[in-house]
Design an enzyme around this catalytic site. Structure first.
Site, PDB file in Angstrom:
ATOM      1  N   ASN A   1      27.854  97.071 -21.392  1.00 50.37           N
ATOM      2  CA  ASN A   1      26.856  98.004 -20.692  1.00 50.37           C
ATOM      3  C   ASN A   1      27.232  99.475 -21.852  1.00 50.37           C
ATOM      4  OD1 ASN A   1      25.702 100.247 -19.460  1.00 50.37           O
ATOM      5  ND2 ASN A   1      26.774 100.177 -17.536  1.00 50.37           N
ATOM      6  N   TRP A   2      26.442  99.519 -22.623  1.00 50.14           N
ATOM      7  CA  TRP A   2      26.508 100.953 -23.694  1.00 50.14           C
ATOM      8  C   TRP A   2      26.304 102.123 -22.989  1.00 50.14           C
ATOM      9  CZ3 TRP A   2      24.618  97.971 -28.625  1.00 50.14           C
ATOM     10  CH2 TRP A   2      25.646  97.062 -29.068  1.00 50.14           C
ATOM     11  N   LYS A   3      25.667 102.089 -22.012  1.00 44.67           N
ATOM     12  CA  LYS A   3      25.401 103.487 -21.327  1.00 44.67           C
ATOM     13  C   LYS A   3      24.537 104.239 -22.248  1.00 44.67           C
ATOM     14  CE  LYS A   3      29.067 102.688 -18.209  1.00 44.67           C
ATOM     15  NZ  LYS A   3      30.080 103.345 -17.275  1.00 44.67           N
TER      16      LYS A   3
ATOM     17  N   HIS B   1      23.396  99.950 -11.045  1.00 44.19           N
ATOM     18  CA  HIS B   1      24.473 100.874 -11.561  1.00 44.19           C
ATOM     19  C   HIS B   1      24.867 101.950 -10.564  1.00 44.19           C
ATOM     20  CE1 HIS B   1      27.754 102.384 -14.026  1.00 44.19           C
ATOM     21  NE2 HIS B   1      27.948 101.132 -14.605  1.00 44.19           N
TER      22      HIS B   1
ATOM     23  N   GLU C   1      26.079 104.552 -11.660  1.00 46.41           N
ATOM     24  CA  GLU C   1      25.650 106.316 -12.187  1.00 46.41           C
ATOM     25  C   GLU C   1      24.432 106.439 -11.789  1.00 46.41           C
ATOM     26  OE1 GLU C   1      27.392 104.999 -16.188  1.00 46.41           O
ATOM     27  OE2 GLU C   1      29.318 105.211 -15.291  1.00 46.41           O
TER      28      GLU C   1
ATOM     29  N   GLU D   1      31.601  96.481  -8.818  1.00 41.59           N
ATOM     30  CA  GLU D   1      32.066  97.848  -9.709  1.00 41.59           C
ATOM     31  C   GLU D   1      32.531  98.828  -8.879  1.00 41.59           C
ATOM     32  OE1 GLU D   1      30.736  97.651 -14.112  1.00 41.59           O
ATOM     33  OE2 GLU D   1      29.282  98.849 -12.711  1.00 41.59           O
TER      34      GLU D   1
ATOM     35  N   GLY E   1      35.320 103.939 -15.787  1.00 43.46           N
ATOM     36  CA  GLY E   1      35.428 104.914 -16.754  1.00 43.46           C
ATOM     37  C   GLY E   1      36.614 105.885 -16.493  1.00 43.46           C
TER      38      GLY E   1
ATOM     39  N   SER F   1      36.690  99.940 -15.847  1.00 41.78           N
ATOM     40  CA  SER F   1      38.147  99.825 -16.856  1.00 41.78           C
ATOM     41  C   SER F   1      38.778  98.447 -17.219  1.00 41.78           C
ATOM     42  CB  SER F   1      38.954 100.753 -15.956  1.00 41.78           C
ATOM     43  OG  SER F   1      38.622 102.057 -16.023  1.00 41.78           O
TER      44      SER F   1
ATOM     45  N   GLY G   1      33.262 101.221 -21.464  1.00 45.91           N
ATOM     46  CA  GLY G   1      34.204 101.891 -22.686  1.00 45.91           C
ATOM     47  C   GLY G   1      34.598 100.612 -23.472  1.00 45.91           C
TER      48      GLY G   1
HETATM   49  P1  PGA Z   1      34.031 100.968 -17.898  1.00 44.33           P
HETATM   50  O1  PGA Z   1      32.436 101.024 -17.076  1.00 44.33           O
HETATM   51  O2  PGA Z   1      34.444  99.763 -18.347  1.00 44.33           O
HETATM   52  O3  PGA Z   1      33.897 102.180 -18.758  1.00 44.33           O
HETATM   53  O4  PGA Z   1      34.912 101.636 -16.558  1.00 44.33           O
HETATM   54  C1  PGA Z   1      31.855  99.829 -16.661  1.00 44.33           C
HETATM   55  C2  PGA Z   1      30.475 100.145 -16.172  1.00 44.33           C
HETATM   56  O5  PGA Z   1      30.238 101.137 -15.762  1.00 44.33           O
HETATM   57  O6  PGA Z   1      29.746  99.107 -16.081  1.00 44.33           O
END
Ligand code: PGA
Length: 255
Positions: free
Chosen positions: A8-10, A94, A96, A166, A172, A212, A234
């Site tokens: 997931n490159w966001k 997600h 976010e 998640e 993150g 993470s 990340g």
């Molecule tokens: P992260 O993000 O690996 O940077 O914690 C995971 C995600 O939001 O899908």
């Protein structure tokens, strides 16, 4: 059943940067057997990534979509627009989007429904915040998110669903969940899916852990019988870290 590892490159990578990544990772894909690998770039890079992945086993996913087929929805993207670029998976709900953009369970449900109608495979994200965990509400939150998204869906159509657990506090932050917590949540998700879909369909679905994840810790999640993949932020941004993570996951499956 292959495990599924999604990048997931966001809001990272221009089309050019995404293509460079694809070129580099393709030179290693012969070593990805047993893992379904997909990248979910920003919308603006989908076209270029589709071309860069031509003939590759690496698949394409999107990070979001709108439920309407078309219309006055400024800034939104429909399922048919994603299909145009060979998108196979779409991340929905997600944290976010839930927390930063105010996406609610009704919107998540509509998106899942529209994705399934268009033969896109949804990756439904669920997970509790730190406060919800501290208050002992983790199970309640996960169950509510699952039923909010899935309760009214046609069970027969849910055979392509992926659910990503998640925990919001792990995303993150560098502070991944413990294997015990991930296991408990993945088991809860599986048990909800069994109740809703019956064991025959539910046992064919994959539950990912996300938050993470990196090469150093993925083995503790993939090593759990309850977890069949990972959603990676990340650590998916650099070819070396992502590919090391895939290799560590393969090793965990083999052990
Ligand atoms: P992260 O993000 O690996 O940077 O914690 C995971 C995600 O939001 O899908």
């Amino acid at each position: 059943m292959d495990i599924i590892i999604a990048a997931n490159w966001k809001m990272h990578k221009t089309a050019l940067e995404a293509v460079e990544f694809c070129r580099a990772i393709r030179s290693q894909e012969a070593d990805f057997a047993g893992v379904e690998v997909l990248v979910c770039p920003p919308f603006t890079a989908l076209s270029a990534v589709k071309a860069a992945l031509e003939g590759s086993t690496i698949k394409l996913g999107a990070q979001n979509m709108h439920w309407e087929a078309q219309g006055a929805q400024t800034g939104e993207i429909s399922a048919s627009m994603l299909l145009e670029f060979g998108v196979e998976y779409v991340i929905i709900g997600h944290s976010e989007r839930r927390h930063l953009m105010g996406e609610d369970d009704i919107q998540v449900r509509r998106k899942i429904e529209a994705a399934l109608q268009n033969d896109l495979k949804p990756i439904l994200c669920v997970g509790e915040t730190e406060t919800e965990r501290e208050q002992g509400n983790t199970e309640k939150v996960i169950t509510n998110q699952l039923s909010g998204a899935l309760q009214t869906q046609d069970s027969q159509k849910l055979g392509s669903l992926v659910v990503a657990y998640e925990p919001v506090w792990a995303i993150g932050t560098g502070k991944a969940a413990s294997a015990e917590d991930a296991d408990a949540a993945a088991k809860l998700i599986r048990s909800y899916l069994r109740d809703k879909l019956g064991a025959k369909i539910a046992d064919g679905l994959r539950v990912q852990y996300g938050g993470s994840v990196k090469a150093e810790n993925i083995g503790s999640f993939i090593g759990l019988p309850s977890v069949q993949g990972a959603l990676v932020g990340g650590a998916s941004l650099e070819v070396d870290s992502f590919s090391a993570l895939i290799q560590a996951a393969r090793k965990a499956v083999a052990d």
